[in-house]
Write a protein that holds these residues in place. Structure first.
Motif, PDB file in Angstrom:
ATOM      1  N   GLY A  70      17.270  22.496  20.418  1.00  0.00           N
ATOM      2  CA  GLY A  70      15.828  22.557  20.203  1.00  0.00           C
ATOM      3  C   GLY A  70      15.075  22.172  21.471  1.00  0.00           C
ATOM      4  N   ARG A  71      14.072  22.980  21.819  1.00  0.00           N
ATOM      5  CA  ARG A  71      13.231  22.708  22.984  1.00  0.00           C
ATOM      6  C   ARG A  71      11.773  22.839  22.581  1.00  0.00           C
ATOM      7  NH1 ARG A  71      14.644  27.080  25.645  1.00  0.00           N
ATOM      8  NH2 ARG A  71      12.660  27.123  26.713  1.00  0.00           N
ATOM      9  N   ALA A  72      10.960  21.969  23.140  1.00  0.00           N
ATOM     10  CA  ALA A  72       9.525  22.014  22.846  1.00  0.00           C
ATOM     11  C   ALA A  72       8.735  21.931  24.147  1.00  0.00           C
ATOM     12  CB  ALA A  72       9.138  20.869  21.924  1.00  0.00           C
ATOM     13  N   ARG A  73       7.461  22.375  24.068  1.00  0.00           N
ATOM     14  CA  ARG A  73       6.547  22.283  25.211  1.00  0.00           C
ATOM     15  C   ARG A  73       5.249  21.657  24.725  1.00  0.00           C
ATOM     16  NH1 ARG A  73       6.549  27.245  27.915  1.00  0.00           N
ATOM     17  NH2 ARG A  73       5.623  28.150  26.078  1.00  0.00           N
ATOM     18  N   CYS A  74       4.754  20.727  25.496  1.00  0.00           N
ATOM     19  CA  CYS A  74       3.495  20.058  25.195  1.00  0.00           C
ATOM     20  C   CYS A  74       2.349  21.005  25.542  1.00  0.00           C
ATOM     21  CB  CYS A  74       3.392  18.770  26.013  1.00  0.00           C
ATOM     22  SG  CYS A  74       1.823  17.899  25.797  1.00  0.00           S
ATOM     23  N   ALA A  75       1.449  21.223  24.596  1.00  0.00           N
ATOM     24  CA  ALA A  75       0.312  22.110  24.847  1.00  0.00           C
ATOM     25  C   ALA A  75      -0.625  21.543  25.917  1.00  0.00           C
ATOM     26  CB  ALA A  75      -0.435  22.398  23.553  1.00  0.00           C
ATOM     27  N   PRO A  76      -0.981  20.249  25.877  1.00  0.00           N
ATOM     28  CA  PRO A  76      -1.906  19.737  26.894  1.00  0.00           C
ATOM     29  C   PRO A  76      -1.331  19.647  28.309  1.00  0.00           C
ATOM     30  CG  PRO A  76      -2.004  18.371  24.935  1.00  0.00           C
ATOM     31  CD  PRO A  76      -0.835  19.306  24.765  1.00  0.00           C
ATOM     32  N   CYS A  77      -0.079  19.169  28.470  1.00  0.00           N
ATOM     33  CA  CYS A  77       0.423  18.930  29.834  1.00  0.00           C
ATOM     34  C   CYS A  77       1.543  19.889  30.257  1.00  0.00           C
ATOM     35  CB  CYS A  77       0.883  17.479  29.999  1.00  0.00           C
ATOM     36  SG  CYS A  77       2.496  17.084  29.285  1.00  0.00           S
ATOM     37  N   ALA A  78       1.995  20.773  29.365  1.00  0.00           N
ATOM     38  CA  ALA A  78       3.019  21.796  29.629  1.00  0.00           C
ATOM     39  C   ALA A  78       4.412  21.233  29.916  1.00  0.00           C
ATOM     40  CB  ALA A  78       2.587  22.732  30.752  1.00  0.00           C
ATOM     41  N   GLU A  80       8.150  20.278  29.183  1.00  0.00           N
ATOM     42  CA  GLU A  80       9.162  20.784  28.244  1.00  0.00           C
ATOM     43  C   GLU A  80      10.286  19.762  28.125  1.00  0.00           C
ATOM     44  OE1 GLU A  80      10.573  24.759  28.926  1.00  0.00           O
ATOM     45  OE2 GLU A  80       8.542  25.514  29.283  1.00  0.00           O
ATOM     46  N   TRP A  81      10.855  19.645  26.916  1.00  0.00           N
ATOM     47  CA  TRP A  81      11.944  18.703  26.683  1.00  0.00           C
ATOM     48  C   TRP A  81      12.834  19.186  25.541  1.00  0.00           C
ATOM     49  CZ3 TRP A  81       7.077  18.207  24.866  1.00  0.00           C
ATOM     50  CH2 TRP A  81       6.896  17.920  23.523  1.00  0.00           C
ATOM     51  N   LEU A  82      14.063  18.631  25.532  1.00  0.00           N
ATOM     52  CA  LEU A  82      14.982  18.862  24.419  1.00  0.00           C
ATOM     53  C   LEU A  82      14.566  17.921  23.304  1.00  0.00           C
ATOM     54  CD1 LEU A  82      18.406  19.078  26.294  1.00  0.00           C
ATOM     55  CD2 LEU A  82      17.085  20.956  25.321  1.00  0.00           C
ATOM     56  N   VAL A  83      14.355  18.459  22.123  1.00  0.00           N
ATOM     57  CA  VAL A  83      13.824  17.637  21.036  1.00  0.00           C
ATOM     58  C   VAL A  83      14.877  16.755  20.391  1.00  0.00           C
ATOM     59  CG1 VAL A  83      11.909  19.182  20.567  1.00  0.00           C
ATOM     60  CG2 VAL A  83      14.020  19.454  19.291  1.00  0.00           C
ATOM     61  N   GLY A  84      16.158  17.158  20.426  1.00  0.00           N
ATOM     62  CA  GLY A  84      17.230  16.340  19.866  1.00  0.00           C
ATOM     63  C   GLY A  84      17.174  16.235  18.355  1.00  0.00           C
ATOM     64  N   MET A  85      18.055  15.396  17.834  1.00  0.00           N
ATOM     65  CA  MET A  85      18.111  15.142  16.394  1.00  0.00           C
ATOM     66  C   MET A  85      18.173  13.650  16.179  1.00  0.00           C
ATOM     67  SD  MET A  85      17.827  17.929  14.790  1.00  0.00           S
ATOM     68  CE  MET A  85      18.329  17.685  13.108  1.00  0.00           C
ATOM     69  N   PRO A  86      17.296  13.047  15.400  1.00  0.00           N
ATOM     70  CA  PRO A  86      16.165  13.711  14.757  1.00  0.00           C
ATOM     71  C   PRO A  86      15.181  14.197  15.820  1.00  0.00           C
ATOM     72  CG  PRO A  86      15.953  11.345  14.499  1.00  0.00           C
ATOM     73  CD  PRO A  86      17.277  11.599  15.169  1.00  0.00           C
ATOM     74  N   GLY A 104      15.497  26.531  18.978  1.00  0.00           N
ATOM     75  CA  GLY A 104      16.188  25.612  18.087  1.00  0.00           C
ATOM     76  C   GLY A 104      16.180  26.029  16.640  1.00  0.00           C
ATOM     77  N   ARG A 105      15.389  27.047  16.302  1.00  0.00           N
ATOM     78  CA  ARG A 105      15.364  27.522  14.917  1.00  0.00           C
ATOM     79  C   ARG A 105      16.094  28.852  14.747  1.00  0.00           C
ATOM     80  NH1 ARG A 105       9.500  26.998  12.466  1.00  0.00           N
ATOM     81  NH2 ARG A 105      10.521  28.544  11.228  1.00  0.00           N
ATOM     82  N   GLU A 106      16.761  29.312  15.803  1.00  0.00           N
ATOM     83  CA  GLU A 106      17.448  30.608  15.778  1.00  0.00           C
ATOM     84  C   GLU A 106      18.539  30.643  14.713  1.00  0.00           C
ATOM     85  OE1 GLU A 106      15.873  29.965  19.844  1.00  0.00           O
ATOM     86  OE2 GLU A 106      16.952  28.731  18.430  1.00  0.00           O
ATOM     87  N   LEU A 107      18.694  31.806  14.156  1.00  0.00           N
ATOM     88  CA  LEU A 107      19.799  32.117  13.259  1.00  0.00           C
ATOM     89  C   LEU A 107      19.928  33.627  13.314  1.00  0.00           C
ATOM     90  CD1 LEU A 107      21.926  31.155  11.318  1.00  0.00           C
ATOM     91  CD2 LEU A 107      20.248  31.203   9.498  1.00  0.00           C
ATOM     92  N   GLN A 108      20.708  34.105  14.285  1.00  0.00           N
ATOM     93  CA  GLN A 108      20.778  35.548  14.499  1.00  0.00           C
ATOM     94  C   GLN A 108      22.161  35.973  14.955  1.00  0.00           C
ATOM     95  OE1 GLN A 108      17.684  36.363  17.276  1.00  0.00           O
ATOM     96  NE2 GLN A 108      18.774  35.573  19.030  1.00  0.00           N
ATOM     97  N   ILE A 109      22.494  37.197  14.561  1.00  0.00           N
ATOM     98  CA  ILE A 109      23.742  37.802  14.992  1.00  0.00           C
ATOM     99  C   ILE A 109      23.550  38.243  16.436  1.00  0.00           C
ATOM    100  CG2 ILE A 109      25.352  39.707  14.634  1.00  0.00           C
ATOM    101  CD1 ILE A 109      24.384  39.698  11.652  1.00  0.00           C
ATOM    102  N   VAL A 110      24.462  37.824  17.305  1.00  0.00           N
ATOM    103  CA  VAL A 110      24.382  38.173  18.719  1.00  0.00           C
ATOM    104  C   VAL A 110      25.280  39.370  19.012  1.00  0.00           C
ATOM    105  CG1 VAL A 110      24.783  37.366  21.075  1.00  0.00           C
ATOM    106  CG2 VAL A 110      23.855  35.806  19.362  1.00  0.00           C
TER     107      VAL A 110
END
Length: 131
Positions: A70-78, A80-86, A104-110
């Motif tokens: 899982g990866r996220a990006r901050c809208a205000p400062c841009a 990016e980081w790995l979100v981890g679990m939790p 991080g939400r992918e579920l697809q046949i490659v």
């Protein structure tokens, strides 16, 4: 256990692709991307996949899962980081809570490997989520 419905959906999509190809006698492997935030337990999915393949052109096929962090990006400062679990969904740099989930939400046949030919890329459509 929603892993069974996912396994059945994967088997169904691969069977349809094999029918369209026309000359497929066996499927050897199916490669699936699974995001860490998709809520899927890979071991449970593998077990269900084996059961779902019985009696189909996929009987005995190997399920290869690729974990997508899982990866996220901050809208205000841009930032990016790995979100981890939790998942850490607030920005670790500026503390903002306005983030975009990038992966991080992918579920697809490659890909799918047919016995009678080269590897064929499957459609990169996500598997419909269970509602």
């Amino acid at each position: 256990m929603h892993e069974m419905s996912i396994a059945l959906a994967v088997v169904g999509q691969v069977e349809e692709a094999a029918e369209r190809a026309g000359d497929v006698t066996a499927v050897r492997s199916v490669r699936l991307q699974v995001g860490e935030l998709a809520g899927v337990v890979p071991d449970a999915l593998s077990f269900c996949f084996e059961l779902a393949c019985a009696g189909t052109v996929l009987a005995g096929a190997e399920l290869v899962t690729e974990a997508v962090p899982g990866r996220a990006r901050c809208a205000p400062c841009a930032h990016e980081w790995l979100v981890g679990m939790p998942p850490l969904l607030s920005c670790p740099r500026c503390g903002a809570g306005t983030t975009d989930l990038l992966a991080g939400r992918e579920l697809q046949i490659v890909s799918v490997h047919w016995e009678d030919g080269p590897a064929h890329a499957a459609t990169r459509e996500p598997i419909p989520e269970e509602r």
